[in-house]
Design a protein around this motif. Sequence first.
Motif, PDB file in Angstrom:
ATOM      1  N   GLY A   1      58.409  77.538  83.101  1.00  0.00           N
ATOM      2  CA  GLY A   1      57.240  78.428  82.822  1.00  0.00           C
ATOM      3  C   GLY A   1      55.909  77.672  82.318  1.00  0.00           C
ATOM      4  O   GLY A   1      55.139  77.926  82.297  1.00  0.00           O
ATOM      5  N   SER A   2      56.197  76.314  82.168  1.00  0.00           N
ATOM      6  CA  SER A   2      55.129  75.378  81.751  1.00  0.00           C
ATOM      7  C   SER A   2      54.235  74.862  82.493  1.00  0.00           C
ATOM      8  O   SER A   2      53.060  74.847  82.367  1.00  0.00           O
ATOM      9  CB  SER A   2      55.825  74.232  80.971  1.00  0.00           C
ATOM     10  N   ALA A   3      54.465  74.982  84.053  1.00  0.00           N
ATOM     11  CA  ALA A   3      53.614  74.383  85.127  1.00  0.00           C
ATOM     12  C   ALA A   3      53.228  75.673  85.808  1.00  0.00           C
ATOM     13  O   ALA A   3      53.990  76.435  86.129  1.00  0.00           O
ATOM     14  CB  ALA A   3      54.359  73.379  85.896  1.00  0.00           C
ATOM     15  N   ARG A   4      51.697  75.574  86.292  1.00  0.00           N
ATOM     16  CA  ARG A   4      51.477  76.532  87.181  1.00  0.00           C
ATOM     17  C   ARG A   4      52.167  76.776  88.654  1.00  0.00           C
ATOM     18  O   ARG A   4      52.157  77.856  88.893  1.00  0.00           O
ATOM     19  CB  ARG A   4      49.918  76.072  87.499  1.00  0.00           C
ATOM     20  N   LEU A   5      52.766  75.771  89.016  1.00  0.00           N
ATOM     21  CA  LEU A   5      53.358  75.447  90.177  1.00  0.00           C
ATOM     22  C   LEU A   5      54.768  76.406  90.144  1.00  0.00           C
ATOM     23  O   LEU A   5      55.145  76.806  91.200  1.00  0.00           O
ATOM     24  CB  LEU A   5      53.871  74.178  90.601  1.00  0.00           C
ATOM     25  N   GLY A   6      55.364  76.569  88.990  1.00  0.00           N
ATOM     26  CA  GLY A   6      56.603  77.351  88.809  1.00  0.00           C
ATOM     27  C   GLY A   6      57.673  76.592  89.196  1.00  0.00           C
ATOM     28  O   GLY A   6      58.745  77.192  89.443  1.00  0.00           O
ATOM     29  N   ILE A   7      57.744  75.326  89.533  1.00  0.00           N
ATOM     30  CA  ILE A   7      58.603  74.288  89.754  1.00  0.00           C
ATOM     31  C   ILE A   7      59.228  73.522  88.484  1.00  0.00           C
ATOM     32  O   ILE A   7      58.451  73.021  87.741  1.00  0.00           O
ATOM     33  CB  ILE A   7      58.426  73.507  90.853  1.00  0.00           C
ATOM     34  N   ARG A   8      60.472  73.463  88.091  1.00  0.00           N
ATOM     35  CA  ARG A   8      60.865  72.941  87.020  1.00  0.00           C
ATOM     36  C   ARG A   8      61.670  71.567  87.371  1.00  0.00           C
ATOM     37  O   ARG A   8      62.174  71.694  88.516  1.00  0.00           O
ATOM     38  CB  ARG A   8      61.877  73.681  86.144  1.00  0.00           C
ATOM     39  N   LEU A   9      61.608  70.700  86.497  1.00  0.00           N
ATOM     40  CA  LEU A   9      62.226  69.157  86.909  1.00  0.00           C
ATOM     41  C   LEU A   9      63.642  69.118  86.257  1.00  0.00           C
ATOM     42  O   LEU A   9      63.567  69.469  85.133  1.00  0.00           O
ATOM     43  CB  LEU A   9      61.341  68.096  86.710  1.00  0.00           C
ATOM     44  N   ALA A  10      64.595  68.617  86.884  1.00  0.00           N
ATOM     45  CA  ALA A  10      65.882  68.585  86.302  1.00  0.00           C
ATOM     46  C   ALA A  10      66.044  67.123  86.276  1.00  0.00           C
ATOM     47  O   ALA A  10      66.145  66.420  87.161  1.00  0.00           O
ATOM     48  CB  ALA A  10      66.818  69.402  87.285  1.00  0.00           C
ATOM     49  N   LEU A  11      66.457  66.404  85.204  1.00  0.00           N
ATOM     50  CA  LEU A  11      66.699  65.229  85.119  1.00  0.00           C
ATOM     51  C   LEU A  11      67.832  65.117  84.209  1.00  0.00           C
ATOM     52  O   LEU A  11      68.216  65.368  83.266  1.00  0.00           O
ATOM     53  CB  LEU A  11      65.539  64.494  84.097  1.00  0.00           C
TER      54      LEU A  11
ATOM     55  N   ASP B   1      66.384  73.364  94.529  1.00  0.00           N
ATOM     56  CA  ASP B   1      67.379  74.750  94.551  1.00  0.00           C
ATOM     57  C   ASP B   1      66.523  75.770  93.715  1.00  0.00           C
ATOM     58  O   ASP B   1      66.504  75.702  92.525  1.00  0.00           O
ATOM     59  CB  ASP B   1      68.680  74.282  93.797  1.00  0.00           C
ATOM     60  N   GLY B   2      66.058  76.735  94.430  1.00  0.00           N
ATOM     61  CA  GLY B   2      65.484  77.652  93.794  1.00  0.00           C
ATOM     62  C   GLY B   2      64.124  77.358  93.148  1.00  0.00           C
ATOM     63  O   GLY B   2      63.444  76.776  94.043  1.00  0.00           O
ATOM     64  N   ASP B   3      64.151  77.292  91.989  1.00  0.00           N
ATOM     65  CA  ASP B   3      62.661  76.871  91.403  1.00  0.00           C
ATOM     66  C   ASP B   3      62.901  75.712  90.623  1.00  0.00           C
ATOM     67  O   ASP B   3      62.047  75.355  89.912  1.00  0.00           O
ATOM     68  CB  ASP B   3      61.921  77.843  90.461  1.00  0.00           C
ATOM     69  N   VAL B   4      64.106  74.883  91.107  1.00  0.00           N
ATOM     70  CA  VAL B   4      64.396  73.703  90.191  1.00  0.00           C
ATOM     71  C   VAL B   4      64.532  72.600  90.963  1.00  0.00           C
ATOM     72  O   VAL B   4      65.172  72.364  92.138  1.00  0.00           O
ATOM     73  CB  VAL B   4      65.505  73.660  89.395  1.00  0.00           C
ATOM     74  N   VAL B   5      63.809  71.465  90.827  1.00  0.00           N
ATOM     75  CA  VAL B   5      64.024  70.329  91.689  1.00  0.00           C
ATOM     76  C   VAL B   5      64.426  69.159  90.955  1.00  0.00           C
ATOM     77  O   VAL B   5      64.160  68.992  89.783  1.00  0.00           O
ATOM     78  CB  VAL B   5      62.725  69.908  92.468  1.00  0.00           C
TER      79      VAL B   5
END
Length: 274
Positions: free
Chosen positions: A213-223, A29-33
């Motif tokens: 913003g921590s990863a070069r890929l620009g994808i943040r993980l939601a857990l 969803d957007g930049d959050v997986v």
Amino acid sequence: MAVALLFGCDFSSAPTTRKPIVIAQGALDGDVVSLEQLHTFATLDAWGEWLASLPAWVGGFDFPFGLPRALVEQLGWPSEWPASMAHYAGLSRAEIRAEFAAFCAARPAGEKFAHRATDGPARSSPSMKWVNPPVALMLHAGVPRLLAAGARLPAHDALTDTEATRIALEAYPGLLARELIGRRSYKADDRARQTLERRAARADLLDALRTPGSARLGIRLALEAPQRSALLEDAQGDRLDAVLCLVQTAWASVRPGWGLPTGVDPLEGWIVSA
């Protein structure tokens, strides 16, 4: 067209109940997986049947899809990827070991293994290695089952078929892990090496994956908290590796051409995000 399921896969060429193949299923969803579910498979057949049972998916798999061109040409194998893979699938594991060992024996020290172009930027093991890790055997076990499941592999196949609904990408969790925590070891199969230091590295890796913003890929993980705890306590790291592949797959799923660079050698293939 059916909505594609998104997942990352930590693979084994000889899965067992104790160390199965792991699939991390998620949604972007957007930049959050978000991590939705973990699946495990104790046999190659069960894994292949699951892939074939799904109408649509985009998956990132932690094993190579192709061999180095220098190796294939030296051995006199077909140089077109479909024919090369058909030839490779027809060999036994013993024959693969013997052919590759003879190839290495004839080469000078320090240059025993042939490499793919993607190995440099990904810092990955050569796909012809049959031990530590046995990625050549993983390729031998995995690629034929992907093809049998109806997968299309964009790095090896010009995707002119717009109806392709099962997309397989080559992922590599070590690439993303190194970007986030450097060369710190975060997993071990040997119980004696499952240390507090490696647990701390897993904690830092999970925190980095969840930080915008921590990863070069620009994808943040939601857990969810229980999911984070389960990944943290998995000292072998198989579930975490599947999640890392999920993040790479999520990135590729929204990139033009699956994020693959132009000019990829279709015989060798490419690791997404390298």
